[in-house]
Design a protein around this motif. Structure first.
Motif, PDB file in Angstrom:
ATOM      1  N   VAL A   1     -29.778  54.517 -39.152  1.00 10.26           N
ATOM      2  CA  VAL A   1     -28.938  55.698 -38.895  1.00 10.26           C
ATOM      3  C   VAL A   1     -29.412  56.405 -37.626  1.00 10.26           C
ATOM      4  O   VAL A   1     -28.600  56.734 -36.745  1.00 10.26           O
ATOM      5  CB  VAL A   1     -28.969  56.671 -40.095  1.00 10.26           C
ATOM      6  N   GLN A   2     -30.707  56.610 -37.511  1.00  8.61           N
ATOM      7  CA  GLN A   2     -31.235  57.293 -36.326  1.00  8.61           C
ATOM      8  C   GLN A   2     -30.961  56.501 -35.051  1.00  8.61           C
ATOM      9  O   GLN A   2     -30.542  57.069 -34.044  1.00  8.61           O
ATOM     10  CB  GLN A   2     -32.745  57.521 -36.476  1.00  8.61           C
TER      11      GLN A   2
ATOM     12  N   GLU B   1     -36.031  49.235 -48.012  1.00  6.63           N
ATOM     13  CA  GLU B   1     -34.661  49.631 -47.678  1.00  6.63           C
ATOM     14  C   GLU B   1     -34.523  51.106 -47.282  1.00  6.63           C
ATOM     15  O   GLU B   1     -33.850  51.398 -46.291  1.00  6.63           O
ATOM     16  CB  GLU B   1     -33.705  49.278 -48.833  1.00  6.63           C
ATOM     17  N   PRO B   2     -35.159  52.049 -47.995  1.00  7.54           N
ATOM     18  CA  PRO B   2     -34.991  53.453 -47.592  1.00  7.54           C
ATOM     19  C   PRO B   2     -35.465  53.716 -46.154  1.00  7.54           C
ATOM     20  O   PRO B   2     -34.742  54.334 -45.358  1.00  7.54           O
ATOM     21  CB  PRO B   2     -35.864  54.222 -48.605  1.00  7.54           C
ATOM     22  N   GLU B   3     -36.646  53.214 -45.827  1.00 11.00           N
ATOM     23  CA  GLU B   3     -37.200  53.407 -44.481  1.00 11.00           C
ATOM     24  C   GLU B   3     -36.307  52.751 -43.421  1.00 11.00           C
ATOM     25  O   GLU B   3     -35.983  53.359 -42.394  1.00 11.00           O
ATOM     26  CB  GLU B   3     -38.599  52.777 -44.471  1.00 11.00           C
TER      27      GLU B   3
ATOM     28  N   VAL C   1     -23.947  50.825 -41.991  1.00 11.94           N
ATOM     29  CA  VAL C   1     -25.350  50.396 -41.865  1.00 11.94           C
ATOM     30  C   VAL C   1     -25.819  49.888 -43.220  1.00 11.94           C
ATOM     31  O   VAL C   1     -25.657  50.559 -44.243  1.00 11.94           O
ATOM     32  CB  VAL C   1     -26.271  51.519 -41.341  1.00 11.94           C
ATOM     33  N   ASN C   2     -26.387  48.668 -43.215  1.00 12.59           N
ATOM     34  CA  ASN C   2     -26.796  48.019 -44.461  1.00 12.59           C
ATOM     35  C   ASN C   2     -28.121  47.296 -44.229  1.00 12.59           C
ATOM     36  O   ASN C   2     -28.214  46.444 -43.350  1.00 12.59           O
ATOM     37  CB  ASN C   2     -25.691  47.036 -44.887  1.00 12.59           C
TER      38      ASN C   2
ATOM     39  N   ALA D   1     -32.577  58.726 -48.256  1.00 11.39           N
ATOM     40  CA  ALA D   1     -33.393  58.644 -47.042  1.00 11.39           C
ATOM     41  C   ALA D   1     -32.507  58.633 -45.798  1.00 11.39           C
ATOM     42  O   ALA D   1     -32.805  59.293 -44.799  1.00 11.39           O
ATOM     43  CB  ALA D   1     -34.274  57.394 -47.084  1.00 11.39           C
ATOM     44  N   ALA D   2     -31.401  57.919 -45.876  1.00  6.39           N
ATOM     45  CA  ALA D   2     -30.488  57.850 -44.735  1.00  6.39           C
ATOM     46  C   ALA D   2     -29.793  59.196 -44.513  1.00  6.39           C
ATOM     47  O   ALA D   2     -29.615  59.647 -43.376  1.00  6.39           O
ATOM     48  CB  ALA D   2     -29.460  56.743 -44.954  1.00  6.39           C
TER      49      ALA D   2
END
Ligand code: THG
Length: 264
Positions: free
Chosen positions: A61-62, A53-55, A44-45, A84-85
């Protein structure tokens, strides 16, 4: 071969648009297809969305793990985005990646230290891109030793010697695969991995060059790859090359792939 499915990358138009629209179903389809095609990790990128990017990475991922019972490869140079991920990831992910770049290294190492996560160690430093085998080995040596000292197991480390375009320098192919060979010889039990499509940048027939380069790298010991698992030819080449390289006892994997219709 550990397969890391590359397709959930915001630099691809459809994925970038799906992220902005919060279209989880579109992301989930790409995750499921890659998983079904044999991806061990779903990369995931969200790197093009610098501020968010963090959000966005956490949301990716979710979304992926709502439909896939398996790990992600969290692909970011930004330790904040990786954190965050990680906060929402179920199970044990792969970190893609730590490097010798000072800020990245200093902020990521404490997150990785002592964990059982798999980690890609990218051969890059603040001195710029490595050119030769020696450049790559120097960085790999420092990174691997630092990871070991921080209680990361050898078997959880994937060194990425960094693939660069052959169209820029015609030695980049051989310098890369010879680095794979030396890294696999020098550190017993380690892995190597790479995103190899960069090799063909600026040239025609990119898939053909990528497939051939993959076979060459497998003969030197490459055992991890960030690829498009939906590319049937690439996957068939990987299966055949590993069997021919003596990594498939009784050719079982080859025969199984053949019977499943994966080789033609
Ligand atoms: N090393 C590590 N991580 C990486 C890279 C690396 N992450 C990013 C990148 N390089 C690897 N990921 C991608 C993702 C998408 C594409 C290329 C590399 C890409 N895909 C095609 C497209 O968008 O059209 C689709 C694939 C296809 O159809 O064949 O371009 O080097 N550690």
């Amino acid at each position: 071969m550990i397969i890391i499915g590359e397709l959930i990358n915001a630099s691809r138009k459809a994925i970038g648009a799906a992220i902005e629209a919060r279209d989880a179903a579109a992301i989930q389809k790409v995750a499921e297809d890659q998983h079904a095609a044999g991806a061990d990790f779903i990369d995931v990128n969200a790197g093009i969305f610098v501020k968010k990017e963090p959000e966005y990475l956490a949301w990716l991922v979710q979304s992926v793990q709502e439909v896939i019972d398996g790990p992600c490869a969290i692909d970011s140079p930004n330790p904040k985005a990786i954190e965050a991920a990680l906060a929402v990831h179920q199970g044990t992910p792969m970190i893609n990646s730590i490097s010798l770049e000072k800020e990245r290294y200093e902020n990521l190492m404490p997150i990785i230290a002592g964990t059982d996560m798999q980690v890609i160690a990218l051969c890059m430093s603040d001195d710029g891109m490595p050119k030769t085998v020696e450049d790559r080995l120097k960085i790999a040596d420092k990174l691997v030793n630092a990871l070991l000292q921080n209680n990361v197991k050898m078997e959880n480390i994937f060194v990425d010697p960094l693939v660069q375009p052959l169209s820029v320098d015609d030695t980049f192919g051989t310098e890369f695969i010879n680095a794979v060979e030396q890294i696999m010889q020098k550190f017993e039990g380690i892995h190597t991995a790479c995103g190899l499509s960069n090799i063909s940048y600026g040239l025609p027939l990119r898939p053909f060059l990528n497939q051939t380069f993959m076979v060459m790298a497998i003969t030197k010991g490459l055992d991890g790859a960030i690829v498009n698992p939906l590319d049937k030819k690439m996957m068939a080449n990987i299966t055949a090359a590993e069997t021919l390289a003596g990594k498939d006892s009784f050719c079982m994997n080859f025969l199984q792939a053949f019977r499943a219709g994966k080789l033609d």
